[in-house]
Design an enzyme around this catalytic site. Structure first.
Site, PDB file in Angstrom:
ATOM      1  N   ARG A 145     -12.893   6.513  -0.421  1.00 51.77           N
ATOM      2  CA  ARG A 145     -11.827   5.383  -0.396  1.00 51.77           C
ATOM      3  C   ARG A 145     -12.055   3.987  -1.014  1.00 51.77           C
ATOM      4  O   ARG A 145     -13.305   3.569  -1.033  1.00 51.77           O
ATOM      5  CB  ARG A 145     -11.166   5.174   1.083  1.00 51.77           C
ATOM      6  CG  ARG A 145     -10.616   6.672   1.678  1.00 51.77           C
ATOM      7  CD  ARG A 145     -10.316   6.470   2.924  1.00 51.77           C
ATOM      8  NE  ARG A 145      -9.139   5.638   3.108  1.00 51.77           N
ATOM      9  CZ  ARG A 145      -7.863   6.045   2.730  1.00 51.77           C
ATOM     10  NH1 ARG A 145      -7.431   7.372   2.650  1.00 51.77           N
ATOM     11  NH2 ARG A 145      -6.634   5.272   3.004  1.00 51.77           N
ATOM     12  N   CYS A 185       0.684  -1.035  -0.178  1.00 49.02           N
ATOM     13  CA  CYS A 185       0.108   0.047   0.042  1.00 49.02           C
ATOM     14  C   CYS A 185       0.882   1.281   0.138  1.00 49.02           C
ATOM     15  O   CYS A 185       1.642   1.587  -1.192  1.00 49.02           O
ATOM     16  CB  CYS A 185      -0.924   0.010   1.028  1.00 49.02           C
ATOM     17  SG  CYS A 185      -2.421   0.839   0.911  1.00 49.02           S
ATOM     18  N   HIS A 224      -3.765  -5.446   2.435  1.00 53.16           N
ATOM     19  CA  HIS A 224      -3.573  -5.739   3.582  1.00 53.16           C
ATOM     20  C   HIS A 224      -4.185  -6.991   4.237  1.00 53.16           C
ATOM     21  O   HIS A 224      -4.652  -7.712   3.625  1.00 53.16           O
ATOM     22  CB  HIS A 224      -4.120  -4.439   4.573  1.00 53.16           C
ATOM     23  CG  HIS A 224      -3.297  -3.199   4.126  1.00 53.16           C
ATOM     24  ND1 HIS A 224      -2.241  -2.708   4.799  1.00 53.16           N
ATOM     25  CD2 HIS A 224      -3.820  -2.156   3.438  1.00 53.16           C
ATOM     26  CE1 HIS A 224      -1.860  -1.585   4.345  1.00 53.16           C
ATOM     27  NE2 HIS A 224      -2.991  -1.100   3.678  1.00 53.16           N
TER      28      HIS A 224
HETATM   29  N1  GLN Z   1      -2.003   7.118   2.421  1.00 55.24           N
HETATM   30  C1  GLN Z   1      -2.152   6.170   1.070  1.00 55.24           C
HETATM   31  C2  GLN Z   1      -3.405   6.086   0.505  1.00 55.24           C
HETATM   32  O1  GLN Z   1      -4.467   6.534   1.265  1.00 55.24           O
HETATM   33  C3  GLN Z   1      -2.050   4.756   1.437  1.00 55.24           C
HETATM   34  C4  GLN Z   1      -2.676   4.002   2.479  1.00 55.24           C
HETATM   35  C5  GLN Z   1      -2.317   2.841   3.220  1.00 55.24           C
HETATM   36  O2  GLN Z   1      -0.976   2.695   3.284  1.00 55.24           O
HETATM   37  N2  GLN Z   1      -3.626   1.934   3.666  1.00 55.24           N
HETATM   38  O3  GLN Z   1      -3.832   5.778  -0.474  1.00 55.24           O
END
Ligand code: GLN
Length: 241
Positions: free
Chosen positions: A131, A94, A193
């Site tokens: 998101r 990520c 994840h």
């Molecule tokens: N901050 C980055 C995003 O929002 C990565 C998020 C994460 O590592 N879960 O895309």
């Protein structure tokens, strides 16, 4: 046999249990009588002199990525690029996956100049856009990979870059082109994840097999009884449908 793993920024890049990937690799080595030495490298610390057999980097929020990026690029950029070009297995999840690309434009603040190892870029469309969150299943050459994703950034691979897999359920790189993650040599970048490796034993063993064969020519991993892991994997696949 012994292997070494460098864990970069464990205190800063450790979201959604990404440390579980280290625990999985260590345990899958121990079950085979292989010692896995984990070397944690924090902000301001240098790589160990000897070449590690594996490298792991986790994910985090935009704020932590902003803290890490200059140290990562200036202190480790050349070393990481050299290791990856030489075939060292690297897993970047990520936020660190994004930092190994050309750039990451976060929801606010400065554009983060990445290491450019993965020919791709990521743009966060802003706090007003939902998101990419939820369970995810991708198809890849070894079958399926399951996990959980939570990222605002949308990643776009340059033409010809090999994705890690194709999305069967979930968003993946950008929720649009059906790709998830990226593979460059033995660098595996992914949004997954979970943590990723406990429910994906084939992925864990791919990383370990690559590292073992590079360190001990011809060495192969003994198979393990992955009944429990496979049951958890298959349950996640059926839940995601
Ligand atoms: N901050 C980055 C995003 O929002 C990565 C998020 C994460 O590592 N879960 O895309």
């Amino acid at each position: 046999m012994r292997l070494s793993l460098v864990h970069l920024y464990p205190a800063l890049l450790n979201l959604y249990g990404d440390r579980g990937n280290i625990i999985t690799l260590k345990q899958r080595c121990a079950w085979r009588g292989i010692e896995l030495d984990v070397i944690e490298i924090g902000l301001g610390q240098d790589f160990p002199v000897s070449e590690p057999d594996l490298v792991f980097m986790g994910g985090d929020q935009d704020r932590e990525q902003e803290i890490v990026i200059d140290d990562l690029r200036r202190r480790h950029g050349d070393r990481l690029r050299h290791s990856i070009q030489n075939g060292t297995p690297v897993l970047a999840v990520c936020g660190s996956y994004q930092l190994l690309q050309e750039y990451y434009k976060p929801a606010a603040g400065r554009e983060l100049h990445g290491l450019g190892i993965i020919p791709a870029h990521t743009v966060h469309p802003g706090p007003g856009v939902p998101r990419c969150v939820g369970n995810i299943v991708i198809r890849w050459p070894l079958g399926t990979v399951v996990g959980f994703e939570n990222h605002g950034g949308r990643t776009f691979l340059d033409a010809g870059v090999q994705p890690l897999g194709t999305v069967a359920s979930g968003f993946g790189n950008n929720g649009d082109d059906g790709t998830e993650g990226a593979r460059v040599h033995n660098l595996f970048g992914t949004y997954i994840h979970g943590s990723l490796l406990p429910k994906n034993p084939a992925f864990a063993d791919l990383l370990l097999s690559l590292a073992l064969a590079r360190r001990y020519a011809g060495a192969t991993l003994q198979p393990l009884d992955d009944t429990l892991e496979r049951r958890a994997h298959d349950a996640a696949v059926s839940r995601a449908r």
